[in-house]
Design an enzyme around this catalytic site. Structure first.
Site, PDB file in Angstrom:
ATOM      1  N   CYS A  94      -3.552   3.340   6.962  1.00  0.00           N
ATOM      2  CA  CYS A  94      -3.338   3.208   5.524  1.00  0.00           C
ATOM      3  C   CYS A  94      -4.496   2.504   4.803  1.00  0.00           C
ATOM      4  CB  CYS A  94      -1.991   2.548   5.280  1.00  0.00           C
ATOM      5  SG  CYS A  94      -1.296   3.057   3.704  1.00  0.00           S
ATOM      6  N   HIS A 190       2.257   4.205   8.720  1.00  0.00           N
ATOM      7  CA  HIS A 190       2.181   2.814   9.162  1.00  0.00           C
ATOM      8  C   HIS A 190       3.513   2.309   9.686  1.00  0.00           C
ATOM      9  CE1 HIS A 190       3.763   2.141   5.252  1.00  0.00           C
ATOM     10  NE2 HIS A 190       2.673   2.556   4.659  1.00  0.00           N
TER      11      HIS A 190
HETATM   12  N1  GLN Z   1      -3.279  -0.148  -1.030  1.00  0.00           N
HETATM   13  C1  GLN Z   1      -3.348   1.176  -0.527  1.00  0.00           C
HETATM   14  C2  GLN Z   1      -2.614   2.214  -1.349  1.00  0.00           C
HETATM   15  O1  GLN Z   1      -1.642   1.916  -2.023  1.00  0.00           O
HETATM   16  C3  GLN Z   1      -2.873   1.194   0.911  1.00  0.00           C
HETATM   17  C4  GLN Z   1      -1.436   0.807   1.036  1.00  0.00           C
HETATM   18  C5  GLN Z   1      -1.002   0.592   2.446  1.00  0.00           C
HETATM   19  O2  GLN Z   1      -1.758   0.141   3.307  1.00  0.00           O
HETATM   20  N2  GLN Z   1       0.261   0.875   2.665  1.00  0.00           N
HETATM   21  O3  GLN Z   1      -3.009   3.352  -1.350  1.00  0.00           O
END
Ligand code: GLN
Length: 245
Positions: A94, A190
């Site tokens: 992610c 994730h």
């Molecule tokens: N901040 C990033 C997004 O919203 C990744 C989010 C995450 O790691 N779940 O795209």
């Protein structure tokens, strides 16, 4: 045999309990009589030595955490790029996936990435949230997981981790999720990615063992009956009946 795993910035990039993925890598080695050493590198650590590391894990984080971690991460851009180009195993999830690319463009700021992959991410209007199922050609079983990201990642000609059977993936209509490049697995899935997908965990372990031990051939099988049943349940729930959940 032994494998050294480094969890990178667990103090910031740990949005959905990424430590469980580290534990999965470690346990599946130990259960087979292979030694596993887990080390962390946090924002407070000044020295950065990955010369004897076999697997690096970079987890997910909110936009705010990604902004904080990016300056620290960029200090190690060359070492990390060399690690990947030399066949080191890197799992990026992610926020970590986004940071492997050229940049992550937010409304008010652009976060520069490590440029390990020639990909880029842009913030979209709505978040892409929900269960996701992939068909990958690197393992037999479908990959199941959960995605929650505002960023849309454009991956050019890279091989995806899998074709999206259910869910969104790299961007709204990508039809594909993640990137596989050398021994890098980058993905939006994730939380318990590896406990839910033990075949993927073993794929990563095998790559790392093959690189380190030239005479390594195969991992001993483990009893994954429960994991297999859980996987089948999710695939059937979201992709049975023509993919209607
Ligand atoms: N901040 C990033 C997004 O919203 C990744 C989010 C995450 O790691 N779940 O795209």
């Amino acid at each position: 045999m032994n494998i050294k795993i480094m969890h990178l910035y667990p103090d910031l990039l740990n949005l959905y309990g990424d430590r469980g993925n580290i534990e999965c890598l470690r346990k599946r080695l130990i259960w087979r009589g292979i030694d596993a050493e887990v080390v962390t590198h946090t924002c407070d650590d000044t020295s950065f030595d990955i010369s004897d590391v076999d697997i690096i894990f970079l987890g997910g984080g909110s936009d705010r955490e990604q902004k904080i971690v990016c300056t620290r991460l960029l200090e190690h851009k060359k070492e990390l790029k060399d690690f990947v180009e030399n066949g080191g195993s890197l799992v990026a999830v992610c926020g970590g996936y986004q940071l492997l690319g050229k940049y992550y463009k937010l409304e008010d700021q652009t976060i520069p990435g490590l440029e390990i992959l020639d990909i880029y991410t842009e913030q979209g209007k709505k978040r892409l949230i929900g269960n996701i199922v992939l068909k990958s050609d690197i393992i037999d079983e479908e990959i199941v997981g959960f995605e929650n990201h505002g960023g849309r990642t454009y991956t050019g000609n890279y091989k995806p981790l899998g074709k999206t059977l259910y869910g969104h993936g790299n961007h709204d209509d990508a039809g594909a999720e993640g990137v596989v490049y050398k021994n890098v697995i980058a993905t939006y899935l994730h939380g318990p990615l590896l406990p839910k997908n033990p075949q993927l965990c073993d794929h990563i372990l095998k790559n790392a063992l093959k690189k380190k031990y030239k005479d390594f051939t195969e991992l001993d099988p483990l009893d994954d009956e429960l994991e297999h049943m859980a996987n089948r349940y999710i695939v059937e729930r979201f992709c049975g009946n023509g993919g209607k959940a």
